[in-house]
Write a protein that holds these residues in place. Structure first.
Motif, PDB file in Angstrom:
ATOM      1  N   ALA A  71       0.856  -1.189   0.000  1.00 57.98           N
ATOM      2  CA  ALA A  71       0.000   0.000   0.000  1.00 57.98           C
ATOM      3  C   ALA A  71       0.886   1.231   0.000  1.00 57.98           C
ATOM      4  O   ALA A  71       1.949   1.239   0.632  1.00 57.98           O
ATOM      5  CB  ALA A  71      -0.910   0.010   1.228  1.00 57.98           C
ATOM      6  N   VAL A  72       0.467   2.282  -0.690  1.00 51.83           N
ATOM      7  CA  VAL A  72       1.301   3.477  -0.802  1.00 51.83           C
ATOM      8  C   VAL A  72       0.457   4.735  -0.743  1.00 51.83           C
ATOM      9  O   VAL A  72      -0.711   4.743  -1.182  1.00 51.83           O
ATOM     10  CB  VAL A  72       2.118   3.456  -2.122  1.00 51.83           C
ATOM     11  CG1 VAL A  72       1.230   3.673  -3.346  1.00 51.83           C
ATOM     12  CG2 VAL A  72       3.251   4.482  -2.093  1.00 51.83           C
ATOM     13  N   LEU A 105       4.198   1.088  -6.799  1.00 47.21           N
ATOM     14  CA  LEU A 105       3.888  -0.232  -6.254  1.00 47.21           C
ATOM     15  C   LEU A 105       4.540  -1.345  -7.070  1.00 47.21           C
ATOM     16  O   LEU A 105       5.200  -2.230  -6.523  1.00 47.21           O
ATOM     17  CB  LEU A 105       2.368  -0.429  -6.222  1.00 47.21           C
ATOM     18  CG  LEU A 105       1.597   0.442  -5.223  1.00 47.21           C
ATOM     19  CD1 LEU A 105       0.096   0.333  -5.476  1.00 47.21           C
ATOM     20  CD2 LEU A 105       1.921   0.043  -3.792  1.00 47.21           C
ATOM     21  N   HIS A 106       4.360  -1.284  -8.388  1.00 49.12           N
ATOM     22  CA  HIS A 106       4.933  -2.342  -9.227  1.00 49.12           C
ATOM     23  C   HIS A 106       6.450  -2.233  -9.318  1.00 49.12           C
ATOM     24  O   HIS A 106       7.147  -3.253  -9.411  1.00 49.12           O
ATOM     25  CB  HIS A 106       4.295  -2.290 -10.618  1.00 49.12           C
ATOM     26  CG  HIS A 106       2.873  -2.760 -10.630  1.00 49.12           C
ATOM     27  ND1 HIS A 106       2.525  -4.091 -10.687  1.00 49.12           N
ATOM     28  CD2 HIS A 106       1.702  -2.070 -10.577  1.00 49.12           C
ATOM     29  CE1 HIS A 106       1.200  -4.202 -10.681  1.00 49.12           C
ATOM     30  NE2 HIS A 106       0.680  -2.994 -10.607  1.00 49.12           N
ATOM     31  N   PHE A 123       9.056  13.921  -5.255  1.00 51.11           N
ATOM     32  CA  PHE A 123       8.141  13.023  -4.563  1.00 51.11           C
ATOM     33  C   PHE A 123       8.526  12.832  -3.104  1.00 51.11           C
ATOM     34  O   PHE A 123       9.678  12.976  -2.697  1.00 51.11           O
ATOM     35  CB  PHE A 123       8.110  11.644  -5.243  1.00 51.11           C
ATOM     36  CG  PHE A 123       9.460  11.081  -5.602  1.00 51.11           C
ATOM     37  CD1 PHE A 123      10.262  10.461  -4.654  1.00 51.11           C
ATOM     38  CD2 PHE A 123       9.944  11.181  -6.905  1.00 51.11           C
ATOM     39  CE1 PHE A 123      11.502   9.940  -4.997  1.00 51.11           C
ATOM     40  CE2 PHE A 123      11.188  10.660  -7.257  1.00 51.11           C
ATOM     41  CZ  PHE A 123      11.962  10.040  -6.299  1.00 51.11           C
ATOM     42  N   ALA A 124       7.517  12.528  -2.328  1.00 49.33           N
ATOM     43  CA  ALA A 124       7.667  11.997  -0.985  1.00 49.33           C
ATOM     44  C   ALA A 124       6.588  10.939  -0.865  1.00 49.33           C
ATOM     45  O   ALA A 124       5.412  11.222  -1.136  1.00 49.33           O
ATOM     46  CB  ALA A 124       7.486  13.079   0.062  1.00 49.33           C
ATOM     47  N   PHE A 125       6.970   9.720  -0.512  1.00 49.85           N
ATOM     48  CA  PHE A 125       5.946   8.690  -0.389  1.00 49.85           C
ATOM     49  C   PHE A 125       6.253   7.741   0.760  1.00 49.85           C
ATOM     50  O   PHE A 125       7.383   7.651   1.242  1.00 49.85           O
ATOM     51  CB  PHE A 125       5.729   7.929  -1.709  1.00 49.85           C
ATOM     52  CG  PHE A 125       6.884   7.133  -2.236  1.00 49.85           C
ATOM     53  CD1 PHE A 125       7.193   5.866  -1.745  1.00 49.85           C
ATOM     54  CD2 PHE A 125       7.664   7.632  -3.294  1.00 49.85           C
ATOM     55  CE1 PHE A 125       8.239   5.125  -2.264  1.00 49.85           C
ATOM     56  CE2 PHE A 125       8.712   6.888  -3.816  1.00 49.85           C
ATOM     57  CZ  PHE A 125       8.999   5.634  -3.302  1.00 49.85           C
ATOM     58  N   ALA A 126       5.196   7.058   1.198  1.00 54.20           N
ATOM     59  CA  ALA A 126       5.294   6.044   2.248  1.00 54.20           C
ATOM     60  C   ALA A 126       4.669   4.774   1.704  1.00 54.20           C
ATOM     61  O   ALA A 126       3.507   4.778   1.288  1.00 54.20           O
ATOM     62  CB  ALA A 126       4.570   6.500   3.508  1.00 54.20           C
ATOM     63  N   LEU A 127       5.435   3.691   1.707  1.00 53.74           N
ATOM     64  CA  LEU A 127       4.976   2.409   1.178  1.00 53.74           C
ATOM     65  C   LEU A 127       5.013   1.367   2.286  1.00 53.74           C
ATOM     66  O   LEU A 127       6.054   1.157   2.915  1.00 53.74           O
ATOM     67  CB  LEU A 127       5.849   1.979  -0.008  1.00 53.74           C
ATOM     68  CG  LEU A 127       5.429   0.723  -0.777  1.00 53.74           C
ATOM     69  CD1 LEU A 127       5.850   0.835  -2.245  1.00 53.74           C
ATOM     70  CD2 LEU A 127       6.027  -0.550  -0.175  1.00 53.74           C
TER      71      LEU A 127
END
Length: 632
Positions: A71-72, A105-106, A123-127
């Motif tokens: 999940a992201v 995700l992929h 970007f800044a993301f949390a996965l």
């Protein structure tokens, strides 16, 4: 462009209340007016606010893989997502949307953490990886997009795009970090490796942080850095051709959007170059906007109009008064931490103007840092040459003595203000540059601080950050070291913070093509004479754009956004200046010598000294104390 927030339990998979994540999002609604979402699973909660840019119908977040093992939540844009997606499809991956979010995700499933090295963007993301019970936090190479995080007493880690989203969590203890106050007083902003709220951290530019449940929290890992250690041996003509190709690619990649797109246009080299290349790539008139001032000495609209006519843009200009101090409380709210770069006011206004017609705007940010465009870069190069002519045993007593006795003459023409220059020549290059980028010198700060505050600093000195960065820089000479330090400290702390907060305040996505990481890497390899030649910075950038822009646009004196803050504190804000010394939240902290603050305000009002910038710093710090700690 969006806002993200979340909670991750580091020790055990305790339930996460989705309402708590929702409250973190509600603290920053401006970052995502087009939708919101919260997803929770044992031990984790992810939240997202959406400003729809790509795949408007199918890019909702939090986004999960079909088996829900990943999940992201993602803030920003991956400009090369179509190419990465095609590569993943060729490897057998099945996509359900056309968004760049799904590529994360992929990409992670295919390449693991190495996927970030394939992403070109901001970007800044949390996965969240359910199989590994891990949360992976990531920030882009240059730090265009922000990400704050903190550990709490219940064993959880919280994160968010803005500090206010963390403040919304009831377990975050709100106490000021005195070293961040010292940093702010030196620079006018709180750098990325510090935070006004003790215990809160900012993920650094080009860093990732992988948290695995049940394991100790590790230090962030750097996946990208810029090196000035190599020099290109290409001919000047080949360098020009390569630069134009890189500029063209950077601009075109940032023109991909499913919403109206435009550009800021000041009429300076940087924004004019971006507009020129946008016009070349676009099949329709580029939408441009300019803020002008009703004071002729500050107004650049004539230059912007020339560029707009040259490229037949759909151009709009709005004239505003420099006396825009009515925005102060709004700025304090959006910055959270104190921020004393007064150009934030006109930046807010130009973002506001752009948002009336577009959702995405390209800016010219980053060229000064990458190509050595600041006057201080030239001074540092020249000063280092002078320092190299004399041994320290001669230079330090000679220039140090002259500097101590030379009168401080803020009122004099710039060429006669030699006191600072003499003192900088007495010191080493790192100390000199650290002094040149600061706005309140160390000696002045020491006079302003109370004895208790100085004790609380425990020897921390803001300038040491620049000295260390320059000492450890992957660099060959003085200019390299200065630029490296600016890219690591000044760029994310001041320039990109200003653009992010002011654009997001009006729900506008700002994109910075001149900070394409390949462009920055190219610039770092340039010989010094292709960056600075004579009194001209950004030499190769200007030379390469001669086919597009007229000489008086390329080689005119840099103006930038200016606000008359000194006049404000002798007029409409005189009362605010007086309150700083007595009765303000700042005065009640005990951090400052109130008699010294009163003298600063009185000397400024009477015209004995010009303390406009210092008073602005103090005022914005006072406002931040109210915003962050409820002090009034």
């Amino acid at each position: 462009m969006c806002g993200i927030a979340g909670i991750f339990h580091l020790e055990t998979a305790k339930p996460v209340d989705p309402a708590r994540v929702a409250r973190m999002l509600e603290a920053m609604p401006h970052r995502g007016p087009d939708g919101s979402g919260v997803w929770t699973a044992p031990g984790v909660g992810l939240g997202h606010l959406r400003l729809s840019i790509i795949d408007i119908g199918g890019g909702a977040q939090p986004m999960l893989t079909q088996d829900e093992s990943l999940a992201v939540v993602f803030n920003g844009e991956i400009y090369n997502f179509a190419q990465v997606r095609a590569e993943l499809v060729a490897k057998g991956h099945m996509f359900r949307t056309h968004s760049d979010t799904e590529v994360i995700l992929h990409g992670y499933r295919q390449w693991g953490e190495a996927c970030v090295e394939r992403f070109d963007g901001m970007f800044a993301f949390a996965l969240f990886d359910a199989r590994a019970q891990a949360l992976w936090l990531v920030r882009d190479r240059l730090g265009v997009k922000p990400l704050h995080y903190a550990q709490l007493s219940d064993g959880s880690l919280i994160f968010g795009s803005e500090l206010k989203s963390l403040i919304a969590h009831p377990l975050l203890r709100r106490a000021p970090d005195l070293t961040a106050v010292e940093d702010y007083m030196a620079y006018g902003y709180v750098p990325d490796d510090a935070c006004l709220v003790a215990g809160v951290k900012k993920l650094g530019a080009g860093e990732t942080l992988r948290l695995v449940r049940g394991r100790p929290m590790p230090a962030p890992v750097r996946y990208w850095d810029v090196s000035f250690a190599e020099r290109s041996r290409a001919t000047p003509q080949a360098l020009e051709e390569e630069l134009v190709a890189l500029l063209r690619a950077a601009v075109r990649s940032r023109m991909v959007a499913d919403v109206p797109l435009g550009a800021f246009l000041s009429g300076g080299v940087d924004s004019s170059s971006v507009v020129a290349l946008m016009a070349e790539a676009s099949g329709q008139a580029v939408k441009t906007c300019t803020i002008g001032f009703d004071v002729a000495a500050l107004d650049e609209t004539a230059y912007a109009d020339r560029v707009a006519r040259r490229f037949a843009t759909d151009h709009r200009t709005r004239i505003v008064s420099p006396d825009d101090y009515g925005l102060i409380d709004r700025l304090a709210h959006h910055f959270d931490e104190p921020f004393a770069d007064a150009s934030a006011l006109p930046t807010y206004r130009v973002c506001e103007l752009a948002r009336e017609q577009v959702t995405v705007a390209l800016s010219g940010d980053g060229a000064d840092e990458a190509f050595a465009g600041y006057r201080r870069h030239r001074f540092q190069l020249q000063g280092e040459r002078v320092r190299g002519l004399l041994p320290a045993s001669v230079r330090q007593p000679l220039f140090g003595t002259l500097g101590r006795y030379y009168p401080k003459a803020d009122w004099a023409p710039r060429v006669l203000r030699a006191k600072s220059t003499l003192l900088e020549l007495a010191g080493d290059g790192g100390e000199a540059y650290a002094a040149s980028v600061g706005i309140s010198p160390h000696a002045l700060r020491q006079r302003l601080y109370s004895a208790e505050f100085k004790t609380g600093l425990q020897g921390h000195r803001a300038e040491d950050r620049y000295v260390r960065a320059m000492r450890d820089a992957p660099a060959r000479d003085a200019l390299d070291r200065a630029q490296y330090a600016d890219i690591k400290i000044w760029l994310p702390g001041d320039i990109l913070t200003k653009t992010d907060r002011m654009s997001m305040a009006v729900s506008l996505e700002a994109r910075e093509p001149l900070l394409d990481h390949r462009l920055v890497e190219f610039a770092a390899r340039l010989p010094v004479n292709q960056r600075i030649r004579g009194n001209s910075g950004k030499y190769l950038l200007k030379k390469s754009m001669e086919a597009y822009l007229p000489q008086d646009i390329l080689y005119r004196t840099k103006m930038g956004f200016v606000t008359p803050i000194s006049a404000w504190f002798r007029g409409a804000l005189a009362g605010e200046a007086s309150a700083i010394a007595g009765g303000s939240a700042l005065a009640r902290t005990g951090w400052f010598d109130t008699a010294q603050l009163a003298r600063v305000a009185a000397d400024h009002r009477s015209g004995v000294s010009d303390h406009g910038r210092l008073l602005w710093q103090l005022l914005m710090l006072d406002k931040a104390l109210g915003t962050m700690f409820g002090l009034r």
